[in-house]
Design an enzyme around this catalytic site. Sequence first.
Site, PDB file in Angstrom:
ATOM      1  CB  THR A  16       8.224  21.398  56.536  1.00 58.23           C
ATOM      2  OG1 THR A  16       7.116  22.266  56.714  1.00 58.23           O
ATOM      3  CG2 THR A  16       8.443  20.543  57.747  1.00 58.23           C
ATOM      4  CD1 TRP A  17      12.621  18.141  51.853  1.00 57.31           C
ATOM      5  CD2 TRP A  17      11.497  18.847  50.040  1.00 57.31           C
ATOM      6  NE1 TRP A  17      13.047  17.402  50.777  1.00 57.31           N
ATOM      7  CE2 TRP A  17      12.371  17.821  49.654  1.00 57.31           C
ATOM      8  CE3 TRP A  17      10.688  19.441  49.071  1.00 57.31           C
ATOM      9  CZ2 TRP A  17      12.455  17.386  48.327  1.00 57.31           C
ATOM     10  CZ3 TRP A  17      10.773  19.005  47.764  1.00 57.31           C
ATOM     11  CH2 TRP A  17      11.646  17.994  47.399  1.00 57.31           C
ATOM     12  CG  HIS A  29       5.393  31.001  56.055  1.00 61.77           C
ATOM     13  ND1 HIS A  29       6.096  30.295  55.099  1.00 61.77           N
ATOM     14  CD2 HIS A  29       4.760  30.067  56.804  1.00 61.77           C
ATOM     15  CE1 HIS A  29       5.902  28.999  55.278  1.00 61.77           C
ATOM     16  NE2 HIS A  29       5.104  28.831  56.301  1.00 61.77           N
ATOM     17  CG  PHE A  52       2.367  19.499  57.311  1.00 59.99           C
ATOM     18  CD1 PHE A  52       1.919  20.745  57.694  1.00 59.99           C
ATOM     19  CD2 PHE A  52       3.538  19.424  56.559  1.00 59.99           C
ATOM     20  CE1 PHE A  52       2.617  21.900  57.336  1.00 59.99           C
ATOM     21  CE2 PHE A  52       4.240  20.571  56.191  1.00 59.99           C
ATOM     22  CZ  PHE A  52       3.772  21.811  56.589  1.00 59.99           C
TER      23      PHE A  52
END
Length: 303
Positions: A52-53, A115, A264
């Site tokens: 996400t980063w 992923h 999260f």
Amino acid sequence: MNADDVQLHESYEYEGVCLPNDVLRSTMDDLKTFHVRQDDVFVDSFPKSGTTWTLEIASAVLHDGDIDALNTTHNFERGPFLEMTVGGHQNRDLPRTHKMLAEAPMSSPRLIKSHLPVQLLPPQVWKKKVKVIYVIRNPKDVVVSYFHHYRLFAPRDNLQFDDHFEMFMEGTNHYGKWWDHDIKFYQRRHLDHILFLRFEEMKNDLRGTVKQISEFLGKSFSDEILDAITDHCTFENMKKNPMANPDTMIKEFLGKDIPDGQSFMRKGIVGGWKTSLSKAQSKALGDVCREKLKGTGLSFDDI
Ligand code: A3P
């Protein structure tokens, strides 16, 4: 949708890889012929490695550092999750992410999250050599972060850390054996269309990472823009930004608030495992890690 519709915890096996039920078999079949565009940018990783980063940085770069424009849309929409249809297993008529991606305007590069391991990504990724940013993280931090991820998405399952740890050791958790995932990308790290990043290095030098991703995506920014993207992508700023913090969307998926103290955006640190793994678990995972990575050239600190 409600919490019972979300099947991110239940699993099945696809070509030897354990996948969550909401990564539908029919989607996986479709991905074999998914049309990849030459200017697509993929962000891929084993879960909980900093996806996400990385996606937020790449998205800010593709928006040329225009933070206001970025903040009009959630990170999950700016970088759709290719294989995932949250709730799709229970609601077969929900729109599939990969089909929506096919309808995205041609004018701007698509940013795509996945992923999937090397062998399950759409074959055109490799044939067309499109840009892939792959991020890796110390497995000791990954196993802890992954446990909290399951607790967030499937609180009803009452998963115990020791059981989760065993699955991780055996590679029977979602997206398969973490060492296979990491090694296969590590072996491709020298390809021109691959950018191989480490969570620990991102943490150590976020601005350097922003610059690296910018250059990889063909951008040359002023110091001012690099600073703006860096500031936007710190843990603290992403956590308090509803358009970057996945909690916003998780609440929507689950149809309820996230319990106090959970998020999260949990800790975002390096070495947090030291207060979570027992001595025996740390040693056992270290042993497996050294054995699996032997001869590959890939290694992690503190293992
Ligand atoms: P923790 O659970 O250890 O806090 P992914 O996006 O691959 O699922 O990874 C999630 C992990 O990345 C979480 O780790 C999360 O807190 C961390 N993370 C997300 N954004 C971050 C940021 N800006 N800086 C540092 N860590 C971040």
